[in-house]
Design a protein around this motif. Structure first.
Motif, PDB file in Angstrom:
ATOM      1  N   GLU A 129     -21.437  -9.143   1.864  1.00  0.00           N
ATOM      2  CA  GLU A 129     -20.441  -8.547   2.752  1.00  0.00           C
ATOM      3  C   GLU A 129     -20.792  -8.831   4.209  1.00  0.00           C
ATOM      4  O   GLU A 129     -19.908  -8.953   5.051  1.00  0.00           O
ATOM      5  N   GLU A 130     -22.080  -8.937   4.492  1.00  0.00           N
ATOM      6  CA  GLU A 130     -22.544  -9.338   5.816  1.00  0.00           C
ATOM      7  C   GLU A 130     -23.392 -10.589   5.640  1.00  0.00           C
ATOM      8  O   GLU A 130     -24.589 -10.513   5.355  1.00  0.00           O
ATOM      9  N   PRO A 131     -22.783 -11.786   5.766  1.00  0.00           N
ATOM     10  CA  PRO A 131     -23.498 -13.035   5.509  1.00  0.00           C
ATOM     11  C   PRO A 131     -24.730 -13.184   6.390  1.00  0.00           C
ATOM     12  O   PRO A 131     -24.795 -12.678   7.506  1.00  0.00           O
ATOM     13  N   CYS A 132     -25.729 -13.898   5.860  1.00  0.00           N
ATOM     14  CA  CYS A 132     -26.932 -14.204   6.627  1.00  0.00           C
ATOM     15  C   CYS A 132     -26.656 -15.443   7.474  1.00  0.00           C
ATOM     16  O   CYS A 132     -26.093 -16.428   6.983  1.00  0.00           O
ATOM     17  N   THR A 133     -27.030 -15.396   8.729  1.00  0.00           N
ATOM     18  CA  THR A 133     -26.780 -16.518   9.629  1.00  0.00           C
ATOM     19  C   THR A 133     -28.090 -17.021  10.211  1.00  0.00           C
ATOM     20  O   THR A 133     -29.069 -16.276  10.343  1.00  0.00           O
ATOM     21  N   GLY A 134     -28.079 -18.301  10.542  1.00  0.00           N
ATOM     22  CA  GLY A 134     -29.265 -18.912  11.134  1.00  0.00           C
ATOM     23  C   GLY A 134     -28.940 -20.312  11.603  1.00  0.00           C
ATOM     24  O   GLY A 134     -27.781 -20.744  11.565  1.00  0.00           O
ATOM     25  N   PRO A 135     -29.953 -21.061  12.038  1.00  0.00           N
ATOM     26  CA  PRO A 135     -29.723 -22.400  12.560  1.00  0.00           C
ATOM     27  C   PRO A 135     -29.103 -23.337  11.535  1.00  0.00           C
ATOM     28  O   PRO A 135     -28.404 -24.295  11.885  1.00  0.00           O
ATOM     29  N   GLY A 136     -29.343 -23.063  10.249  1.00  0.00           N
ATOM     30  CA  GLY A 136     -28.820 -23.944   9.209  1.00  0.00           C
ATOM     31  C   GLY A 136     -27.432 -23.593   8.729  1.00  0.00           C
ATOM     32  O   GLY A 136     -26.903 -24.246   7.832  1.00  0.00           O
ATOM     33  N   GLY A 137     -26.808 -22.573   9.293  1.00  0.00           N
ATOM     34  CA  GLY A 137     -25.473 -22.192   8.867  1.00  0.00           C
ATOM     35  C   GLY A 137     -25.433 -20.757   8.377  1.00  0.00           C
ATOM     36  O   GLY A 137     -26.350 -19.979   8.606  1.00  0.00           O
ATOM     37  N   THR A 138     -24.345 -20.421   7.698  1.00  0.00           N
ATOM     38  CA  THR A 138     -24.124 -19.064   7.206  1.00  0.00           C
ATOM     39  C   THR A 138     -24.231 -19.027   5.693  1.00  0.00           C
ATOM     40  O   THR A 138     -23.621 -19.833   5.000  1.00  0.00           O
ATOM     41  N   ILE A 139     -25.038 -18.104   5.178  1.00  0.00           N
ATOM     42  CA  ILE A 139     -25.195 -17.920   3.738  1.00  0.00           C
ATOM     43  C   ILE A 139     -24.246 -16.819   3.297  1.00  0.00           C
ATOM     44  O   ILE A 139     -24.324 -15.685   3.771  1.00  0.00           O
ATOM     45  N   ARG A 140     -23.346 -17.137   2.366  1.00  0.00           N
ATOM     46  CA  ARG A 140     -22.339 -16.184   1.918  1.00  0.00           C
ATOM     47  C   ARG A 140     -22.536 -15.724   0.482  1.00  0.00           C
ATOM     48  O   ARG A 140     -21.953 -14.733   0.059  1.00  0.00           O
ATOM     49  N   VAL A 141     -23.324 -16.456  -0.289  1.00  0.00           N
ATOM     50  CA  VAL A 141     -23.542 -16.110  -1.695  1.00  0.00           C
ATOM     51  C   VAL A 141     -25.032 -16.152  -1.989  1.00  0.00           C
ATOM     52  O   VAL A 141     -25.720 -17.104  -1.625  1.00  0.00           O
ATOM     53  N   ARG A 142     -25.529 -15.114  -2.639  1.00  0.00           N
ATOM     54  CA  ARG A 142     -26.941 -15.044  -3.034  1.00  0.00           C
ATOM     55  C   ARG A 142     -27.006 -14.894  -4.552  1.00  0.00           C
ATOM     56  O   ARG A 142     -26.339 -14.036  -5.132  1.00  0.00           O
ATOM     57  N   CYS A 143     -27.813 -15.724  -5.180  1.00  0.00           N
ATOM     58  CA  CYS A 143     -28.022 -15.625  -6.625  1.00  0.00           C
ATOM     59  C   CYS A 143     -29.499 -15.360  -6.895  1.00  0.00           C
ATOM     60  O   CYS A 143     -30.370 -15.836  -6.163  1.00  0.00           O
ATOM     61  N   VAL A 144     -29.759 -14.617  -7.943  1.00  0.00           N
ATOM     62  CA  VAL A 144     -31.116 -14.405  -8.439  1.00  0.00           C
ATOM     63  C   VAL A 144     -31.154 -14.966  -9.854  1.00  0.00           C
ATOM     64  O   VAL A 144     -30.306 -14.647 -10.680  1.00  0.00           O
ATOM     65  N   ILE A 145     -32.137 -15.840 -10.111  1.00  0.00           N
ATOM     66  CA  ILE A 145     -32.208 -16.509 -11.407  1.00  0.00           C
ATOM     67  C   ILE A 145     -33.661 -16.605 -11.840  1.00  0.00           C
ATOM     68  O   ILE A 145     -34.560 -16.783 -11.021  1.00  0.00           O
ATOM     69  N   GLY A 146     -33.911 -16.432 -13.128  1.00  0.00           N
ATOM     70  CA  GLY A 146     -35.287 -16.436 -13.604  1.00  0.00           C
ATOM     71  C   GLY A 146     -35.393 -16.846 -15.067  1.00  0.00           C
ATOM     72  O   GLY A 146     -34.389 -17.152 -15.706  1.00  0.00           O
ATOM     73  N   PRO A 147     -36.589 -16.863 -15.600  1.00  0.00           N
ATOM     74  CA  PRO A 147     -37.822 -16.291 -15.034  1.00  0.00           C
ATOM     75  C   PRO A 147     -38.666 -17.251 -14.205  1.00  0.00           C
ATOM     76  O   PRO A 147     -39.678 -16.852 -13.655  1.00  0.00           O
ATOM     77  N   LYS A 148     -38.294 -18.517 -14.137  1.00  0.00           N
ATOM     78  CA  LYS A 148     -39.098 -19.476 -13.374  1.00  0.00           C
ATOM     79  C   LYS A 148     -39.049 -19.134 -11.892  1.00  0.00           C
ATOM     80  O   LYS A 148     -38.016 -18.708 -11.371  1.00  0.00           O
ATOM     81  N   THR A 149     -40.161 -19.358 -11.209  1.00  0.00           N
ATOM     82  CA  THR A 149     -40.256 -19.027  -9.789  1.00  0.00           C
ATOM     83  C   THR A 149     -40.564 -20.231  -8.916  1.00  0.00           C
ATOM     84  O   THR A 149     -40.605 -20.108  -7.696  1.00  0.00           O
ATOM     85  N   VAL A 150     -40.766 -21.389  -9.534  1.00  0.00           N
ATOM     86  CA  VAL A 150     -41.106 -22.601  -8.786  1.00  0.00           C
ATOM     87  C   VAL A 150     -40.342 -23.781  -9.377  1.00  0.00           C
ATOM     88  O   VAL A 150     -40.249 -23.921 -10.599  1.00  0.00           O
ATOM     89  N   PHE A 151     -39.795 -24.632  -8.503  1.00  0.00           N
ATOM     90  CA  PHE A 151     -39.115 -25.845  -8.933  1.00  0.00           C
ATOM     91  C   PHE A 151     -40.171 -26.932  -9.133  1.00  0.00           C
ATOM     92  O   PHE A 151     -40.823 -27.351  -8.178  1.00  0.00           O
ATOM     93  N   GLN A 152     -40.342 -27.387 -10.381  1.00  0.00           N
ATOM     94  CA  GLN A 152     -41.335 -28.406 -10.704  1.00  0.00           C
ATOM     95  C   GLN A 152     -40.681 -29.514 -11.523  1.00  0.00           C
ATOM     96  O   GLN A 152     -40.024 -29.238 -12.538  1.00  0.00           O
ATOM     97  N   THR A 153     -40.879 -30.746 -11.112  1.00  0.00           N
ATOM     98  CA  THR A 153     -40.192 -31.859 -11.776  1.00  0.00           C
ATOM     99  C   THR A 153     -40.605 -31.991 -13.238  1.00  0.00           C
ATOM    100  O   THR A 153     -39.804 -32.440 -14.068  1.00  0.00           O
ATOM    101  N   TRP A 154     -41.841 -31.588 -13.595  1.00  0.00           N
ATOM    102  CA  TRP A 154     -42.266 -31.757 -14.976  1.00  0.00           C
ATOM    103  C   TRP A 154     -41.629 -30.740 -15.918  1.00  0.00           C
ATOM    104  O   TRP A 154     -41.815 -30.824 -17.130  1.00  0.00           O
ATOM    105  N   ASP A 155     -40.879 -29.796 -15.397  1.00  0.00           N
ATOM    106  CA  ASP A 155     -40.144 -28.879 -16.262  1.00  0.00           C
ATOM    107  C   ASP A 155     -38.903 -29.538 -16.867  1.00  0.00           C
ATOM    108  O   ASP A 155     -38.318 -29.008 -17.805  1.00  0.00           O
ATOM    109  N   PHE A 156     -38.509 -30.669 -16.301  1.00  0.00           N
ATOM    110  CA  PHE A 156     -37.324 -31.384 -16.781  1.00  0.00           C
ATOM    111  C   PHE A 156     -37.757 -32.399 -17.834  1.00  0.00           C
ATOM    112  O   PHE A 156     -38.431 -33.374 -17.526  1.00  0.00           O
ATOM    113  N   LYS A 157     -37.361 -32.182 -19.089  1.00  0.00           N
ATOM    114  CA  LYS A 157     -37.714 -33.102 -20.161  1.00  0.00           C
ATOM    115  C   LYS A 157     -36.571 -34.095 -20.368  1.00  0.00           C
ATOM    116  O   LYS A 157     -35.413 -33.700 -20.519  1.00  0.00           O
ATOM    117  N   LYS A 158     -36.921 -35.362 -20.372  1.00  0.00           N
ATOM    118  CA  LYS A 158     -35.912 -36.404 -20.522  1.00  0.00           C
ATOM    119  C   LYS A 158     -35.557 -36.597 -21.985  1.00  0.00           C
ATOM    120  O   LYS A 158     -36.424 -36.567 -22.870  1.00  0.00           O
TER     121      LYS A 158
END
Length: 206
Positions: A129-158
């Motif tokens: 309802e009150e977007p977050c603003t900063g030098p990179g623009g305005t954030i209007r949508v926030r998502c929470v997703i889990g349980p992983k907490t770090v983006f790691q390329t080896w988590d992607f299995k080909k």
């Protein structure tokens, strides 16, 4: 997974409107199911397009929704069993596209990469309802997703989508579905921008 990050960024550019986001409350279970299905459909298409063998089907989680609602622009941060994904407006996305490719990948991963991680199992998104603003623009949508907490390329299995599911899941048309078939559709805030975001992914991948 460089191509997957750029693909996700490109998808997001298609969907963000410069108009203010109006939060939609009192969403019905039908609406929740529609959004949940759309998100899983797009994860399926990304898995099939990029040959990701272990992309999980997501469930909508009311606990994560409360976490997302309780955050502020100053306190927004990853937790012990979740990541925060933020979706900027068109100005912020265009700024990302103006920097060198390696910086695009890093910025996209930091903002939205959690939504792409195959091992994630549950999520929630809220409109601010009150977007977050900063030098990179305005954030209007926030998502929470889990349980992983770090983006790691080896988590992607080909491999063929759904061909390398964990032991507690089974292949279901390109995704790894929980064997107990449980779904969580609880929640009370889903924004119109999320629906536009998902529809735009669907149209692009047709």
């Amino acid at each position: 997974m460089r191509s997957s990050i750029i693909l996700l960024l490109f998808f997001c550019v298609q969907c963000v409107s410069p108009a203010p986001v109006k939060v939609k409350r009192e969403v019905s279970d039908t609406d929740r199911k529609t959004v949940l299905d759309l998100i899983n459909n797009e994860r399926r298409k990304i898995a099939q397009h990029l040959m990701i063998a272990n992309m999980n089907e997501l469930a909508y989680d009311v606990g994560f929704e409360k976490i997302a609602e309780g955050m502020t622009c100053q306190t927004q941060a990853n937790g012990a069993n979740y990541m925060v994904a933020s979706f900027p407006d068109d100005t912020g996305l265009k700024k990302i596209l103006e920097v060198p490719r390696t910086q695009q990948e890093e910025a996209s991963k930091n903002l939205m990469g959690g939504m792409l991680i195959p091992d994630q199992t549950k999520f929630s998104c809220v409109g601010l309802e009150e977007p977050c603003t900063g030098p990179g623009g305005t954030i209007r949508v926030r998502c929470v997703i889990g349980p992983k907490t770090v983006f790691q390329t080896w988590d992607f299995k080909k491999g063929v989508a759904g061909s390398q599911c964990p032991s507690d899941r089974e292949a279901a048309d390109g995704l790894c579905k929980a064997k107990n078939g449980a779904e969580c559709l609880s929640g009370n805030v889903i924004t119109s921008s999320i629906i536009v975001f998902l529809i735009s992914l669907y149209v692009f991948l047709q």
